[in-house]
Scaffold this active site. Sequence first.
Site, short mmCIF file in Angstrom:
data_model
loop_
_atom_site.label_atom_id
_atom_site.label_comp_id
_atom_site.label_asym_id
_atom_site.label_seq_id
_atom_site.Cartn_x
_atom_site.Cartn_y
_atom_site.Cartn_z
N ASP A 158 0.44 -1.37 0.12
CA ASP A 158 0.24 -0.20 -0.10
C ASP A 158 0.89 1.33 0.35
O ASP A 158 0.47 2.29 -0.19
CB ASP A 158 -0.85 0.30 0.75
CG ASP A 158 -0.25 0.16 2.21
OD1 ASP A 158 1.18 -0.42 2.60
OD2 ASP A 158 -0.87 -0.18 3.80
N GLU A 159 1.88 1.08 0.23
CA GLU A 159 3.12 2.20 0.67
C GLU A 159 3.09 2.84 -0.88
O GLU A 159 3.78 4.22 -1.16
CB GLU A 159 4.69 2.05 0.94
CG GLU A 159 4.11 1.66 2.35
CD GLU A 159 5.16 1.88 2.92
OE1 GLU A 159 6.35 2.30 3.04
OE2 GLU A 159 5.37 0.55 4.51
N TYR B 64 12.34 2.89 -0.79
CA TYR B 64 11.54 1.55 -0.25
C TYR B 64 10.44 1.57 -1.06
O TYR B 64 10.30 0.78 -2.15
CB TYR B 64 11.69 1.11 0.75
CG TYR B 64 10.13 0.32 1.01
CD1 TYR B 64 10.55 -1.08 0.47
CD2 TYR B 64 9.45 0.42 1.19
CE1 TYR B 64 9.62 -2.32 0.50
CE2 TYR B 64 8.25 -0.26 1.27
CZ TYR B 64 8.43 -1.79 1.02
OH TYR B 64 7.96 -3.01 0.58
N LYS C 108 9.31 -0.59 -5.11
CA LYS C 108 8.25 -1.45 -5.00
C LYS C 108 7.39 -0.44 -6.08
O LYS C 108 6.55 -1.34 -6.67
CB LYS C 108 7.56 -1.38 -3.58
CG LYS C 108 7.95 -1.88 -2.95
CD LYS C 108 8.64 -3.70 -2.65
CE LYS C 108 7.07 -4.42 -2.67
NZ LYS C 108 7.81 -5.91 -3.21
#
Length: 351
Positions: A139-140, A163, A167
């Site tokens: 979800d990030e 990060y 992703k």
Amino acid sequence: MKLLVTGGAGFIGSNFIRYILRTRPGVSVINLDKLTYAGNLENLAGVENHPRYSFTRGDICDRRLVSEIFSRGVDAVVNFAAESHVDRSIMDASPFVETNVRGTQVLLDVAMECWRERLPVQGPGPAGRFPVFVQVSTDEVYGSLGPEGRFTEESPLKPSSPYSASKAAADLLALAYHRTHGLPVIVTRCSNNYGPYQFPEKLIPLMITNALEDQPLPVYGDGLNVRDWLHVEDHCRALELVLFRGRPGEVYNIGGHGERTNLEVVRAILKLLGRPESLIRYVNDRPGHDRRYAIDPSKITRELGWRPRHTFEEGLAATVEWYRQNRPWWERVKSGEYKDYYTKMYGESLR
Ligand code: NAD
Ligand code: TDX
């Protein structure tokens, strides 16, 4: 069905391997893991000799090795392998770009090469189901929410940390291979997981193990950032459904309806352990700290019938109990001794 699980010695991957061996008697698992600091074969203790399980130590960026593994007849991939800790990506983004982006690209390329004759898939239905490639995203990738609203699969991607940017790159690459090459890819974006075998650098296991050792509990900023907690077992069940019934080319959000502020989580842990709130230490905030995540999981509920089974209160109590009962596991992680397990099993040193 031969399933390649990458990153299977980590937190979610090891829980998933245990889960799928238990629930799917027709599935054999190949676990490919580099055993970075986050990979721990003790997470799979008792599974090593399972007749439908094998382990290969290696890097998803190693194209020759990945091709060799695919030549064993891989029908499906669940790609968990990643550098996963936001704070580490702030210190050094290089391994994040290498593993999360280039590693995913290598897996996608090899899948294309090896599955060429089996494409396009006949699906839906079990006969024409495979091959399929599940990319475990997060979800990030959506970035930070204000006090209102939840992320849907249509929310724009706006990652904040190195990060989450790495992703997001992997997530979009996977979708691009579907659109351009017809590779049957499914992307999942889940919220914060918690449960057994989580490396004690992440909020919940760090706070539990520090409290058990009467060490300070470092809370970033004002402690009012919100995460949407998902029990790892609920995540594993969602991934199983996606793997067997999800639609290629689609994205599925997975969230546990478990929004809590970090302070609420930390206080609940202290209460469960009977430790005082004076252990809490407010420390400097994380740079670029996302304020709130919240997932709308209605698509996976509607299409695949998934719903979380654990409430946060019950799941957290069980998790605290697990860390209490499994003190040797996390003490060996904190001291670095967990690396010796690999040496004992395979003769080679990780230190
Ligand atoms: P983890 O850090 O516990 O485990 C990662 C595993 O990948 C480790 O076993 C590590 O050795 C392995 N690995 C790292 N680099 C590798 C490489 N180059 N080749 C092969 N193996 C490699 O992570 P986790 O918390 O289990 O997360 C698993 C996946 O789920 C990740 O992709 C992460 O981005 C995603 N995710 C995690 C959460 C969460 O809350 N933990 C939430 C959303 C998404
Ligand atoms: O010591 C701490 N103190 C603290 O206040 C730590 C480690 C964290 N925090 C805060 C930061 C976050 O607001 O707690 C929250 C959770 O932090 P992490 O456990 O580091 O998780 P997060 O940054 O939310 O990312 C996690 O969920 C999404 C996983 O690590 C990612 O891999 C996943 O994609």
